[in-house]
Design a protein around this motif. Structure first.
Motif, mmCIF file in Angstrom:
data_model
loop_
_atom_site.group_PDB
_atom_site.id
_atom_site.type_symbol
_atom_site.label_atom_id
_atom_site.label_comp_id
_atom_site.label_asym_id
_atom_site.label_seq_id
_atom_site.Cartn_x
_atom_site.Cartn_y
_atom_site.Cartn_z
ATOM 1 N N HIS A 135 1.879 2.190 8.687
ATOM 2 C CA HIS A 135 2.522 1.112 7.923
ATOM 3 C C HIS A 135 2.423 1.397 6.422
ATOM 4 O O HIS A 135 3.376 1.158 5.665
ATOM 5 C CB HIS A 135 1.850 -0.218 8.255
ATOM 6 C CG HIS A 135 2.436 -1.386 7.525
ATOM 7 N ND1 HIS A 135 1.897 -1.878 6.358
ATOM 8 C CD2 HIS A 135 3.535 -2.157 7.786
ATOM 9 C CE1 HIS A 135 2.621 -2.893 5.931
ATOM 10 N NE2 HIS A 135 3.612 -3.088 6.772
ATOM 11 N N ALA A 150 2.256 4.321 4.994
ATOM 12 C CA ALA A 150 3.186 5.399 4.669
ATOM 13 C C ALA A 150 4.633 4.901 4.650
ATOM 14 O O ALA A 150 5.451 5.343 3.838
ATOM 15 C CB ALA A 150 3.036 6.538 5.678
ATOM 16 N N ALA A 151 4.940 3.970 5.547
ATOM 17 C CA ALA A 151 6.318 3.461 5.631
ATOM 18 C C ALA A 151 6.665 2.571 4.449
ATOM 19 O O ALA A 151 7.821 2.518 4.024
ATOM 20 C CB ALA A 151 6.508 2.694 6.940
ATOM 21 N N THR A 152 5.671 1.861 3.916
ATOM 22 C CA THR A 152 5.927 0.941 2.817
ATOM 23 C C THR A 152 5.725 1.576 1.452
ATOM 24 O O THR A 152 5.960 0.924 0.434
ATOM 25 C CB THR A 152 5.010 -0.293 2.933
ATOM 26 O OG1 THR A 152 3.638 0.144 3.001
ATOM 27 C CG2 THR A 152 5.342 -1.091 4.180
ATOM 28 N N GLY A 153 5.279 2.824 1.410
ATOM 29 C CA GLY A 153 5.073 3.494 0.139
ATOM 30 C C GLY A 153 3.630 3.422 -0.301
ATOM 31 O O GLY A 153 2.883 2.521 0.063
ATOM 32 N N ALA A 154 3.217 4.392 -1.137
ATOM 33 C CA ALA A 154 1.812 4.499 -1.539
ATOM 34 C C ALA A 154 1.442 3.545 -2.667
ATOM 35 O O ALA A 154 0.271 3.289 -2.900
ATOM 36 C CB ALA A 154 1.503 5.934 -1.976
ATOM 37 N N ARG A 155 2.436 2.998 -3.384
ATOM 38 C CA ARG A 155 2.122 2.155 -4.532
ATOM 39 C C ARG A 155 1.374 0.900 -4.088
ATOM 40 O O ARG A 155 1.819 0.158 -3.228
ATOM 41 C CB ARG A 155 3.411 1.752 -5.247
ATOM 42 C CG ARG A 155 3.188 0.828 -6.434
ATOM 43 C CD ARG A 155 4.473 0.524 -7.147
ATOM 44 N NE ARG A 155 5.026 1.706 -7.778
ATOM 45 C CZ ARG A 155 6.152 1.708 -8.507
ATOM 46 N NH1 ARG A 155 6.820 0.583 -8.667
ATOM 47 N NH2 ARG A 155 6.594 2.827 -9.050
ATOM 48 N N GLU A 180 -1.304 0.662 -2.427
ATOM 49 C CA GLU A 180 -1.980 0.747 -1.142
ATOM 50 C C GLU A 180 -3.421 1.220 -1.267
ATOM 51 O O GLU A 180 -4.188 1.073 -0.331
ATOM 52 C CB GLU A 180 -1.206 1.698 -0.210
ATOM 53 C CG GLU A 180 0.144 1.182 0.236
ATOM 54 C CD GLU A 180 0.046 -0.118 1.014
ATOM 55 O OE1 GLU A 180 -0.855 -0.243 1.864
ATOM 56 O OE2 GLU A 180 0.845 -1.020 0.751
ATOM 57 N N THR A 181 -3.804 1.803 -2.406
ATOM 58 C CA THR A 181 -5.160 2.344 -2.534
ATOM 59 C C THR A 181 -6.240 1.274 -2.395
ATOM 60 O O THR A 181 -7.217 1.484 -1.666
ATOM 61 C CB THR A 181 -5.311 3.082 -3.875
ATOM 62 O OG1 THR A 181 -4.346 4.133 -3.942
ATOM 63 C CG2 THR A 181 -6.701 3.679 -3.998
#
Length: 569
Positions: A339, A341-346, A348-349
C-alpha cells in the motif's frame, strides 16, 4: 362461469378463479394450454384445472390482490399503496401482465398503476420506505429484474442524505444532536453515540439482510454520503446483527457483505480497531479466501494504527509452527509495504517507523516461543526495509531473548549468524555493543562485526567533522610537543590518543562522546587482556625452565590457556 382454475400459491393457499376473467390481464394465465405447463413458475397443470405457482412474489396475499384487480375489471377494488406497491409490481411482472396490457388497449394495467406509485416513493414517509426495504428482500430476484429494488434504495438514500433539520425519522430519531441507542435484536448490542447525521443506523441495521448491506452502502457512496459515516454504519450493523445470527452461515454472509462494502471506502475512514474486531469474529468462521485477503489488505494499509495486542493473534488450531499467527503478521507487513508503494513514498517514512517499532515489540513478545522456527524469526526480523529503524537496539534485545530461550540453545553458529544478519551494527548504541561483545550467546563473528562497525562509525565521524574539525586523531608525542589546546581522552602513556577539539555540545557531540567513551572502554579492556597474557607467558617460561623444557610444559600451557580471559580464548 368459464374454466375454473385451482391456483396453488407456494402451498400457502389455493384459489378458485375463472381463467377467462384473469386471461385478459395476465399473460401467464392466458398462455396456459390444454394440459401443458405454461411458463416459469407454473410447475404443473392438469387439464388446465390446477396450476401451482412457486416463488410467487408477495405470496398468497399478493395473488389475492391481483385476482381482485382482474375481477373488478382493472383495479376498481384494489388500492395501490406504499405498503403493497412493491409486491404488486413484482406480482404483475411474474404474471406477465405488462404483455397482456400491450395486446389489449381497453383493460387498465396493474404495471402502470404500481409504477406510478413507485415514482412517488421519495415522498413516502421514512417508515414506509423502511417497510419497502424489508419487502424487497423477500421479493428478490424479481425486485431486481423490475427495478423495484433500485427505486427503493434510491428513496432510502434520499431520506438519509436529507439535511438533519429536514429529516423526519421515526421514534429512533434524536431529540438533540447526540443520543444513545441500542438495536432491537435477540442479543444485546453495544450502545453507540449517534449524531443527527446517523439517526438512520438503528432502523436499517434491524431491517437489512446480508444481501442488501453492500448494495445500500454502494448507493450511499454514489449519492455522496461521507465515507466515515458509511464505515461507522457497517461496524454498527455487525455489532447489532452478528451476535444474534441464528447460524454460522448467516454470520459469514453478514461479514462477507460488510467486508466487501468496506473495501470500497477510503482507508482513512475505516477503523483499524474495528477491522481487528472483524478479524477475531471471522477467524473461526473460515471466510472465503478472497474475502479474508481483502480484510488482510485493509488491516495492512492501517498497520501503523495497530497495537501490540492487536497483532497477538493465536495461531490457527492444528498449527505447531508457533503459538502466535506469525504468518498473518507477515501478510500484514506485506500489505502495508504494498500500500505504501502504491500511494507513493512521500509522507510514508513516519508511518514506516511506527510499524518498525511495532514489529520490534512483536519480536520481543514471540521470541520466547519454543515453537517459533529460526527461518520464520529471520523473515519477521528482516521484513521491513532499513528506513524503518533508526536504532537496532530493540531488535538486538529480541534476538538475545530468542538465543537465550532453552529450546534455542541447539542453534548452530551458522543459524545464529543468519539471524544476526537482520542487525545493522552501525545502528546499535555503544551500550548494546558492549553487551554484545560480552554476550556468550552470540556468535564470535557477530561480536567482531559489531566492534568493527563501531570503529567504522567513529572513523567516519572523525573524518567528517566539517570545516571546524570537531574531532581529530593525534599522537601523544605531538600533544606533549606543545600543540594547540585540546580536551584529552588519554588511554595510557605512550599510546595513540583520541581527543576532541573545539567540541560543539549543541550538535551531535553528545552521541559522539558516548562513542568515544565506548572506544576508551574497549582500549582499557584490551590493555588488561595484554597484561594478563604477559603474566601468563612469564609463568609459562618459568615453568619450562623449572622442568627443563620437558612434558610438564604441555600441562603448563593447557593450564595457562584455561586461565586466559574469554576474549582471548
Amino acid at each position: 362461469m368459464g374454466c375454473v382454475l385451482e391456483v396453488d400459491v407456494d402451498g400457502e393457499e389455493v384459489f378458485l378463479v375463472d381463467k377467462e376473467v384473469l386471461a385478459p390481464f395476465c399473460g401467464r394465465i392466458k398462455n396456459l394450454g390444454g394440459g401443458g405447463a405454461g411458463g416459469e413458475g407454473v410447475v404443473g397443470a392438469a387439464a388446465a384445472a390446477r396450476v401451482v405457482l412457486r416463488g410467487f412474489p408477495g405470496g398468497a396475499e399478493a395473488f389475492e390482490l391481483v385476482a381482485r384487480f382482474c375481477y373488478t375489471g382493472g383495479g376498481g377494488g384494489v388500492a395501490v399503496t406504499a405498503s403493497n406497491a412493491c409486491a404488486l409490481r413484482c406480482a404483475a411482472e411474474f404474471m406477465d401482465m405488462a404483455a397482456a396490457a400491450a395486446e389489449v388497449s381497453t383493460p387498465p394495467s396493474l404495471v402502470k398503476m404500481t409504477e406510478k406509485a413507485l415514482d412517488e416513493m421519495p415522498q413516502w414517509s421514512w417508515q414506509s420506505v423502511v417497510d419497502a426495504v424489508r419487502q424487497c428482500q423477500r421479493l428478490l430476484p424479481t425486485a431486481d429484474a423490475t427495478g423495484v429494488f433500485d427505486r427503493v434504495v434510491g428513496a432510502l438514500v434520499s431520506h438519509v442524505a436529507v439535511s438533519p433539520g429536514d429529516a423526519t425519522p421515526t421514534s429512533s430519531s434524536p431529540e438533540s444532536s447526540a443520543f444513545r441507542f441500542s438495536c432491537d435484536t435477540k442479543s444485546s448490542c453495544l450502545s453507540a453515540r449517534c449524531t443527527s447525521r446517523t439517526w438512520w443506523f438503528e432502523d436499517l441495521a434491524v431491517v437489512l439482510g446480508s444481501g442488501m448491506v453492500e448494495r445500500v452502502a454502494g448507493a450511499l457512496l454514489a449519492r455522496g454520503t461521507d465515507h466515515g459515516v458509511v464505515s461507522r454504519f457497517l461496524f454498527y450493523y455487525l455489532k447489532c446483527r452478528v451476535a444474534g445470527a441464528a447460524t454460522a452461515d448467516d454470520k459469514r454472509a453478514m461479514l462477507e457483505a460488510a467486508i466487501a462494502a468496506m473495501s470500497g471506502l477510503d482507508r482513512s475512514s475505516v477503523s483499524c480497531r474495528g477491522l481487528f474486531g472483524i478479524l477475531r469474529i471471522s477467524s473461526p468462521l473460515k471466510l472465503p479466501t478472497s474475502c479474508h485477503d481483502s480484510l488482510v489488505a485493509m488491516i495492512g494499509a492501517k498497520l501503523d494504527h495497530a497495537t501490540l495486542d492487536n497483532l497477538l493473534v493465536p495461531a490457527p488450531p492444528g498449527t505447531t509452527s508457533s503459538l502466535y499467527d506469525v504468518i498473518l503478521v507477515l501478510r500484514f507487513l506485506d500489505a502495508f509495504l504494498h500500500h505504501a508503494a502504491a500511494t507513493g513514498a512521500r509522507g510514508e517514512t513516519p508511518r514506516l517507523k511506527k510499524v518498525g517499532k511495532l514489529v520490534d515489540l512483536y519480536l520481543a513478545e514471540v521470541a520466547p516461543d519454543p515453537s517459533l522456527r529460526p527461518a520464520m524469526f529471520v523473515e519477521l526480523a528482516t521484513a521491513l526495509p532499513a528506513a524503518a529503524r533508526d536504532c537496532h537496539d530493540a531488535l538486538y534485545r529480541a534476538i538475545d531473548v530468542y538465543f537465550q530461550w532453552q529450546v534455542h540453545t541447539r542453534l548452530t553458529e551458522e543459524e545464529k549468524m543468519r539471524i544476526c544478519k537482520g542487525i545493522n551494527y552501525e545502528k546499535l548504541s555503544p551500550e548494546c555493543c558492549k553487551h554484545l561483545a560480552r554476550n556468550a550467546g552470540f556468535p564470535t563473528r557477530a561480536a567482531v562485526q559489531a566492534l568493527a562497525s563501531q570503529h567504522t562509525v567513529l572513523k567516519s565521524l572523525l573524518r567528517g567533522g566539517g570545516p571546524d574539525e570537531h574531532l581529530r586523531p593525534v599522537s601523544a608525542a605531538k600533544h606533549r610537543a606543545g600543540g594547540e589546546d585540546h580536551d584529552d581522552l588519554v588511554a595510557g602513556g605512550g599510546q595513540v590518543v583520541l581527543y576532541a577539539g573545539r567540541l560543539d555540545l549543541s550538535l551531535e557531540s553528545q552521541n559522539l562522546r558516548s562513542l568515544l567513551d565506548g572506544m576508551h572502554w574497549r582500549v582499557m579492556e584490551l590493555e588488561k587482556v595484554c597484561s594478563r597474557m604477559k603474566t601468563q607467558m612469564s609463568k609459562m617460561k618459568a615453568a619450562r625452565r623449572a622442568t627443563g623444557g620437558g612434558g610438564g610444559g604441555g600441562a603448563g600451557r593447557r593450564a595457562a590457556s584455561r586461565s586466559l580471559p574469554r576474549m582471548c580464548s
